[in-house]
Motif scaffolding. Sequence first.
Motif, mmCIF file in Angstrom:
data_model
loop_
_atom_site.group_PDB
_atom_site.id
_atom_site.type_symbol
_atom_site.label_atom_id
_atom_site.label_comp_id
_atom_site.label_asym_id
_atom_site.label_seq_id
_atom_site.Cartn_x
_atom_site.Cartn_y
_atom_site.Cartn_z
ATOM 1 N N ILE A 163 47.342 38.170 44.851
ATOM 2 C CA ILE A 163 46.103 37.401 44.739
ATOM 3 C C ILE A 163 45.323 37.493 46.040
ATOM 4 O O ILE A 163 45.875 37.309 47.116
ATOM 5 C CB ILE A 163 46.419 35.922 44.427
ATOM 6 C CG1 ILE A 163 46.979 35.803 43.003
ATOM 7 C CG2 ILE A 163 45.162 35.061 44.578
ATOM 8 C CD1 ILE A 163 47.494 34.425 42.664
ATOM 9 N N LYS A 164 44.066 37.809 45.915
ATOM 10 C CA LYS A 164 43.193 37.764 47.090
ATOM 11 C C LYS A 164 42.468 36.420 47.127
ATOM 12 O O LYS A 164 42.380 35.772 48.138
ATOM 13 C CB LYS A 164 42.182 38.907 47.060
ATOM 14 C CG LYS A 164 41.271 38.912 48.276
ATOM 15 C CD LYS A 164 40.395 40.139 48.309
ATOM 16 C CE LYS A 164 39.201 39.945 49.246
ATOM 17 N NZ LYS A 164 39.606 39.533 50.600
ATOM 18 N N GLU A 165 41.959 36.012 45.979
ATOM 19 C CA GLU A 165 41.264 34.733 45.885
ATOM 20 C C GLU A 165 41.104 34.344 44.418
ATOM 21 O O GLU A 165 40.966 35.202 43.551
ATOM 22 C CB GLU A 165 39.872 34.849 46.536
ATOM 23 C CG GLU A 165 39.136 33.533 46.578
ATOM 24 C CD GLU A 165 37.880 33.554 47.462
ATOM 25 O OE1 GLU A 165 37.528 34.634 47.964
ATOM 26 O OE2 GLU A 165 37.263 32.490 47.615
ATOM 27 N N MET A 166 41.127 33.047 44.163
ATOM 28 C CA MET A 166 40.774 32.568 42.838
ATOM 29 C C MET A 166 39.620 31.596 42.985
ATOM 30 O O MET A 166 39.636 30.737 43.880
ATOM 31 C CB MET A 166 41.963 31.856 42.201
ATOM 32 C CG MET A 166 43.170 32.777 42.101
ATOM 33 S SD MET A 166 44.482 32.097 41.084
ATOM 34 C CE MET A 166 43.608 31.859 39.559
ATOM 35 N N GLU A 167 38.633 31.743 42.121
ATOM 36 C CA GLU A 167 37.498 30.822 42.091
ATOM 37 C C GLU A 167 37.382 30.340 40.656
ATOM 38 O O GLU A 167 36.758 30.986 39.816
ATOM 39 C CB GLU A 167 36.221 31.552 42.525
ATOM 40 C CG GLU A 167 36.327 32.157 43.918
ATOM 41 C CD GLU A 167 35.110 33.005 44.281
ATOM 42 O OE1 GLU A 167 34.170 33.093 43.474
ATOM 43 O OE2 GLU A 167 35.117 33.569 45.379
ATOM 44 N N LEU A 168 38.022 29.215 40.392
ATOM 45 C CA LEU A 168 38.163 28.778 39.002
ATOM 46 C C LEU A 168 36.852 28.321 38.377
ATOM 47 O O LEU A 168 36.598 28.581 37.206
ATOM 48 C CB LEU A 168 39.227 27.689 38.905
ATOM 49 C CG LEU A 168 40.631 28.163 39.334
ATOM 50 C CD1 LEU A 168 41.613 27.006 39.298
ATOM 51 C CD2 LEU A 168 41.111 29.307 38.462
#
Lengths: 61, 61
Positions: free
Chosen positions: A47-52
Amino acid sequence: MCEANAYLLKNGKEELLMEKIDKLVPHEGGFMLENIFGQRKFIKAKIKEMELVDHKIILEE
Amino acid sequence: MCEANAYLLKNGKEELLMEKIDKLVPHEGGFMLENIFGQRKFIKAKIKEMELVDHKIILEE
């Protein structure tokens, strides 16, 4: 529905990997992604980033 | 809104860690969690499972 789309970061570019993901589970050095239709994909990535709120999961190899 | 709640699995029990999470970013062997109000928490844990349609992020140490 609050599914998200997964993108794979390659050479600085986000490539759409899978849409409408419901589940994400660690699997053999990567992840199992499952969409709301029950279809699954396995990807060796982290995972690099999650933006839900933006429905975005960004992965990188 | 499609934020999720994060739970930390401890002794087989899910403890609520943070509500209304928008962003999740890897950080020093764990994750930085940011809720929709911009508040942040850092946790040394790994992902056990995410169920986005159920607004659930389950972490374990």
